[in-house]
Design a protein around this motif. Structure first.
Motif, short mmCIF file in Angstrom:
data_model
loop_
_atom_site.label_atom_id
_atom_site.label_comp_id
_atom_site.label_asym_id
_atom_site.label_seq_id
_atom_site.Cartn_x
_atom_site.Cartn_y
_atom_site.Cartn_z
N GLY A 205 49.87 51.40 59.37
CA GLY A 205 50.88 50.74 58.86
C GLY A 205 52.07 51.80 58.58
N ASN A 206 51.78 52.95 58.41
CA ASN A 206 52.97 54.16 58.22
C ASN A 206 53.29 54.98 59.64
N PHE A 207 52.30 55.37 60.09
CA PHE A 207 52.36 55.97 61.44
C PHE A 207 52.74 55.28 62.75
N VAL A 208 52.24 54.37 63.08
CA VAL A 208 51.98 53.44 64.38
C VAL A 208 53.47 52.66 64.25
N VAL A 209 53.89 52.12 62.87
CA VAL A 209 55.22 51.58 62.96
C VAL A 209 56.14 52.17 62.12
N GLY A 210 56.26 53.49 61.85
CA GLY A 210 57.07 54.39 61.31
C GLY A 210 57.37 54.11 59.79
N GLY A 211 56.47 53.42 59.30
CA GLY A 211 56.59 52.91 57.86
C GLY A 211 57.77 51.97 57.46
N ASN A 212 58.18 51.22 58.70
CA ASN A 212 58.94 50.12 58.39
C ASN A 212 58.41 48.88 58.55
N ALA A 213 58.27 48.15 57.22
CA ALA A 213 57.54 46.93 57.41
C ALA A 213 58.06 45.78 58.24
N VAL A 214 59.45 45.82 58.42
CA VAL A 214 59.97 44.60 59.41
C VAL A 214 59.41 45.12 60.94
N VAL A 215 59.79 46.12 61.24
CA VAL A 215 59.38 46.41 62.51
C VAL A 215 57.79 46.23 62.91
N GLY A 216 57.02 46.79 61.91
CA GLY A 216 55.64 46.41 61.92
C GLY A 216 55.17 45.02 62.01
N PHE A 217 55.86 44.13 61.02
CA PHE A 217 55.73 42.74 61.11
C PHE A 217 56.10 42.17 62.58
N ILE A 218 57.19 42.53 63.23
CA ILE A 218 57.61 42.21 64.48
C ILE A 218 56.29 42.62 65.59
N VAL A 219 56.28 43.83 65.68
CA VAL A 219 55.44 44.50 66.58
C VAL A 219 53.91 43.55 66.46
N PHE A 220 53.29 43.38 65.18
CA PHE A 220 52.13 42.40 64.92
C PHE A 220 52.38 40.98 65.60
N ILE A 221 53.55 40.38 65.34
CA ILE A 221 53.67 39.06 65.64
C ILE A 221 53.66 38.94 67.39
N ILE A 222 54.25 40.20 67.91
CA ILE A 222 54.50 39.97 69.42
C ILE A 222 53.01 40.44 70.11
N LEU A 223 52.36 41.19 69.20
CA LEU A 223 50.91 41.35 69.89
C LEU A 223 50.11 39.96 69.72
N VAL A 224 50.26 39.38 68.67
CA VAL A 224 49.32 38.19 68.50
C VAL A 224 49.92 36.80 69.62
N ILE A 225 51.04 37.12 69.79
CA ILE A 225 51.73 36.14 70.76
C ILE A 225 51.25 36.36 71.99
N ILE A 226 51.21 37.73 72.56
CA ILE A 226 50.63 38.21 73.81
C ILE A 226 49.20 37.75 73.96
N ASN A 227 48.45 37.95 72.60
CA ASN A 227 47.04 37.91 73.00
C ASN A 227 46.81 36.29 73.28
#
Length: 695
Positions: free
Chosen positions: A110-132
Motif C-alpha cells: 500500500g505504501n511502497f508499491v504505489v508511493g503511499g498515494n491512495a488515488v494512484v493505488g486505486f487506479i493501479v488496482f482497477i487497471i490490474l483487475v480490468i487486465i485480468n
C-alpha cells in the motif's frame, strides 16, 4: 554433509508422496477454516508470500510444459488457488476492519508499491483487475470453450483413425488403448478447463466487490469507532485496501496467465521458451527488414532517434548472427537431406516395401460421414459392439472365425450410404436414415403408415423409412420395425453368411485344425497331412459353408474325411459324405415342427440329370441343352413359389447321387434354394412333398 543433505531431501520427497492425499485434505480444510478463524498478522504475511510463491510455481510449470496433459491437474489446482486467495481476502479484510492493520506485506504494497498515494493505488488496482478480467481471463475462457468443443467434435475421427491403424497392424492393442485414453483425457481436460476458467473470472469480480466493501466500511469504522477525520480515514483504509487488493491480484494475474498459456499450447512440440526461440528467430531476413524500418523511424523528425537507432542496431546484429548460423548449418542440413532422399529412394525401390502395398483387408465396411455416429461410442453408437456380436454369432452358427472387419469413412460415397467389401471388392451396399426406422410388412399389416419407400438391403424386401414418432403406430399396425444400426448389422451378417466360403482361406483352415489338435491330436495327425493337405480340407469346408452348413463340429468332419479320404480325393464327393454324417444338424436347420415341407424331382428328370453328368479333371458338371435347362428352371420356380406362398423355405429333395449336381445346375438361376438328399434327413422326420418338378 552433502550426502546427508541429499538423503534428507529424498526422504522428505518420499514423505510428501506417501502422504500426499492427507496433506491435500488438510490443506483444503485449513483454507476453509481460515475464512472463519482470525489469523495473526505474522501468519497472514507468511500465507500471502506463500500465495505469490505458488502462483510463480504454477506459471513456471506451465512454461515448461510440452503438452496440456502434462499438467492435467490444472483445473483442480485452479480451484484450490482461487479458494486460497478468497480465504486470504477474508482474513485480511477482517484485520483491516478490526485493527486498521493487516500485516507488513499489505502495508508495504500500500505504501511502497504505489508511493503511499491512495488515488494512484486505486487506479493501479482497477487497471490490474480490468487486465485480468477483460483480457486474460475472458480470452482464456473463450479459448478453453472452443478447445473443448473442437476436441469433442474431433473425437470420432481420431478414434476411427486409431481403429484403422489397429486393423492394419500399424499399432498394437496397447498403443491403441493408450491413444484412446489420451483422446478421452484431452476431452475431459479441456471440458474441465472450460468450467474451471469461471473460477478466475469469479475471483476477479469478487476482488472488486471486496475492495468497495473495505473502503466504504473502513471509512465508516475509522470515523465512527476510531475518531479519525474523513481524510485520514479515507487515506488509511484506502491504502490498506489497495495493498490487500494488489497482493491478491498479482497472484491472480499470474494464475490467469498460466491458464491462458496452458489452453493455447495446442500443437506444441517443446516447452514455451524453446518454441518461442525456434519459431521467432528462424529467419534472418525478418530482422534485417525490421532493422531498416527502425532506422526510418530514427531519422523521422519529431521521433526519438536514440531508442529506435539502438533497437535497429540490435535487430541488425541478431539478423547477422542468424545468417552466419544458417550458412554454417545449411550445407550440413542439405547434405543430410540429400542423404535422406537417397536412402528413401533406395528403400522405396526394395521389393519388400512394394509388397507391403499389396495387402488387402479380408473385410471392409466403408461408411459415409453421416453414419459416423453409428461408430462413435461418445454419441451412443454401438456398431462396433454389434460387429463383435456378429462375429460371435457366425462362430456359433457356422463355426467360422470372421476376420477383423475394418471400418473407415469414405467421403466419395453418399453421406448416408455404406459399402461392404470382401478382399477389396464391393459385394454389397445400402443406404440408411439415422433419424428414421425401417418398417417391413410381415404379412400381418392391416393398415398402412406413411413413409419413404425403400428396399430392405439384406433380403430385398419392400420397406418404409418412417420417423420415430410413427414407430409405435407402425408396430400396432403389424409392421416389423427396426432401427438403422440393426438394418446395417443384419445386412452385414447376411453378407458374411453368403460369402462364408470365400472368407475361409487356407490360414483360417489351418487355425481351425490347430485348435482341434489341442484336444484331439490323434485324429488331426491321421488326416493332415497323411491323407489330405490343408488345401483339400479347405475345399471340403468351403463346400459346406457354401450351403450354410456349420463347420463348428470339426471333429466329426475330420473323422469322416479319415474314413473316406483313402478312397477318393474329390472334394465334392467328400463333402457329400460329410453331409451324410451331419444329417442331424442339417435336419434341425430345415425341419419345422418335425415336418419337412419340400418339393421333389420327377424320377425321369433325376435319371436325365444323372445321365448328363460329365466328369473332368477340373470337376463334374451336368450337361443339358438350353431348351431343357430353361424348362427346368421355369418348372422349379413354379413349384418353389407354391412353397414360399405357404410360408415355407424353398427346399428341394433329391436322391444322394443327384443332389450336388442339381444344386450346382440351378443355384445361379434360383438364389437361396436349399437342396437336400434323402440321406441327409433323419428317419424320425415326416417328409411332406408339396410338389414335383417335371419337364
Amino acid at each position: 554433509m552433502a550426502a546427508t543433505g541429499a538423503a534428507s531431501l529424498k526422504s522428505g520427497g518420499n514423505f510428501i508422496q506417501r502422504y500426499s492425499d492427507v496433506l491435500i485434505a488438510v490443506a483444503i480444510v485449513t483454507i476453509v477454516v481460515m475464512m472463519i478463524i482470525p489469523l495473526p498478522t505474522f501468519l497472514l504475511d507468511l500465507l500471502i508470500c506463500l500465495n505469490i510463491t505458488i502462483a510463480l510455481l504454477v506459471v513456471m510449470a506451465v512454461i515448461y510444459n510440452v503438452e496440456a496433459l502434462d499438467l492435467s491437474i490444472f483445473p483442480s489446482l485452479l480451484l484450490i488457488t482461487t479458494l486460497f486467495r478468497l480465504a486470504l481476502n477474508i482474513s485480511s479484510t477482517r484485520l483491516i476492519l478490526l485493527d486498521g492493520f493487516a500485516g507488513e506485506v499489505i502495508t508495504a504494497f500500500g505504501n511502497f508499491v504505489v508511493g503511499g498515494n491512495a488515488v494512484v493505488g486505486f487506479i493501479v488496482f482497477i487497471i490490474l483487475v480490468i487486465i485480468n478480467f477483460l483480457v486474460i481471463t475472458k480470452g482464456s475462457e473463450r479459448v478453453a470453450e472452443v478447445s473443448a468443443r473442437f476436441t469433442l467434435d474431433a473425437m470420432p475421427g481420431k478414434q476411427m483413425s486409431i481403429d484403422a491403424d489397429l486393423n492394419q497392424g500399424a499399432i498394437t492393442d496397447a498403443e491403441a488403448r493408450r491413444r484412446r485414453e489420451k483422446i478421452q483425457r484431452e476431452a475431459d481436460f479441456f471440458g474441465a478447463m472450460d468450467g474451471a476458467s469461471k473460477f478466475v473470472k469469479g475471483d476477479a469480480v469478487a476482488a472488486i466487490i471486496i475492495m468497495f466493501i473495505n473502503i466504504s466500511a473502513g471509512f465508516v469504522i475509522g470515523m465512527l469507532q476510531r475518531g479519525l477525520d474523513a481524510q485520514a480515514a479515507l487515506q488509511q483504509y484506502t491504502l490498506l485496501t489497495v495493498g490487500e487488493g494488489l497482493v491478491s491480484q498479482i497472484p491472480a494475474l499470474l494464475i490467469s496467465t498460466a491458464t491462458g498459456l496452458i489452453v493455447t499450447r495446442a500443437g506444441a512440440e517443446g516447452n514455451l521458451g524453446r518454441d518461442l526461440v525456434d519459431q521467432l528467430f528462424r529467419n534472418d531476413r525478418i530482422f534485417f527488414i525490421l532493422s531498416g524500418v527502425l532506422v526510418f523511424f530514427a531519422v523521422v523528425p519529431g521521433l526519438p532517434g536514440i531508442p529506435f537507432a539502438t533497437l535497429s542496431l540490435l535487430c541488425a546484429f541478431i539478423g547477422y548472427q542468424l545468417k552466419r548460423g544458417t550458412e554454417k548449418v545449411l550445407p550440413t542440413e542439405e547434405k543430410k537431406k540429400e542423404t535422406q532422399k537417397a536412402v528413401a529412394r533406395r528403400e522405396a525401390a526394395k521389393p519388400e516395401n512394394i509388397v507391403s502395398l499389396l495387402h488387402v483387408d479380408p473385410m471392409e465396411l466403408e461408411i459415409g460421414y453421416s453414419l459416423i455416429p453409428l461408430v462413435d461410442t461418445g454419441q451412443g453408437g454401438d456398431l462396433l459392439d454389434r460387429i463383435v456380436m456378429i462375429r460371435r454369432q457366425c462362430a456359433l452358427e457356422l463355426g467360422l472365425v470372421v476376420p477383423t472387419i475394418r471400418i473407415r469413412d469414405n467421403i466419395q460415397i453418399k453421406p448416408n450410404a455404406y459399402i461392404i467389401k470382401l478382399k477389396g471388392i464391393e459385394i454389397a451396399k445400402g443406404e440408411l436414415m439415422l433419424d428414421h426406422y425401417l418398417a417391413m410388412n410381415s404379412g400381418t399389416v392391416f393398415e398402412e403408415v406413411p413413409g419413404i419407400e425403400t428396399t430392405e438391403p439384406a433380403f430385398g424386401l419392400p420397406a418404409l423409412w418412417i420417423p420415430e414418432n410413427e414407430r409405435e403406430q407402425a408396430e400396432l399396425n403389424g409392421y416389423t420395425v427396426v432401427d438403422a444400426v440393426s438394418v446395417l448389422a443384419t445386412h452385414l451378417t447376411e453378407v458374411i453368411k453368403q460369402h462364408a466360403d470365400e472368407i475361409l482361406g487356407r490360414q483360417e483352415t489351418q487355425n481351425l485344425i490347430d485348435n482341434l489338435k489341442k484336444t484331439n491330436e490323434a485324429l488331426v495327425s491321421e488326416v493332415v497331412p497323411n491323407l489330405m493337405s490343408v488345401g483339400e480340407v479347405q475345399k471340403v469346408l468351403q463346400g459346406l459353408l457354401h450351403e450354410r452348413v456349420s463347420i463348428r463340429d470339426m471333429e466329426t468332419i475330420l473323422e469322416v474325411l479319415s474314413d473316406y479320404a483313402r478312397a477318393t480325393k474329390d472334394p465334392e464327393v467328400l463333402t457329400e459324405y460329410v453331409r451324410h454324417a451331419m444329417a442331424r444338424q442339417i435336419t434341425q436347420q430345415n425341419v419345422q415342427n418335425g415336418v419337412l415341407p419340400c418339393v421333389t424331382l420327377d424320377p425321369a428328370l433325376e435319371n436325365r440329370i444323372a445321365g448328363g453328368i460329365q466328369r473332368t479333371d477340373h470337376g463334374s458338371y451336368v450337361s443339358l441343352d438350353p431348351d431343357s435347362m430353361q424348362k427346368l428352371i421355369d418348372a422349379l420356380n413354379k413349384e418353389l413359389e407354391k412353397l414360399t406362398n405357404m410360408g415355407y423355405q424353398p427346399i428341394v429333395l433329391t436322391s444322394p447321387a443327384v443332389r450336388p449336381y442339381f444344386r450346382k445346375l440351378v443355384e445361379r438361376s434360383v438364389p437361396g434354394i436349399i437342396v437336400l438328399s434323402h440321406a441327409e434327413i433323419e428317419q424320425s422326420v415326416e417328409i411332406q412333398i408339396l410338389g414335383v418338378v417335371k419337364i
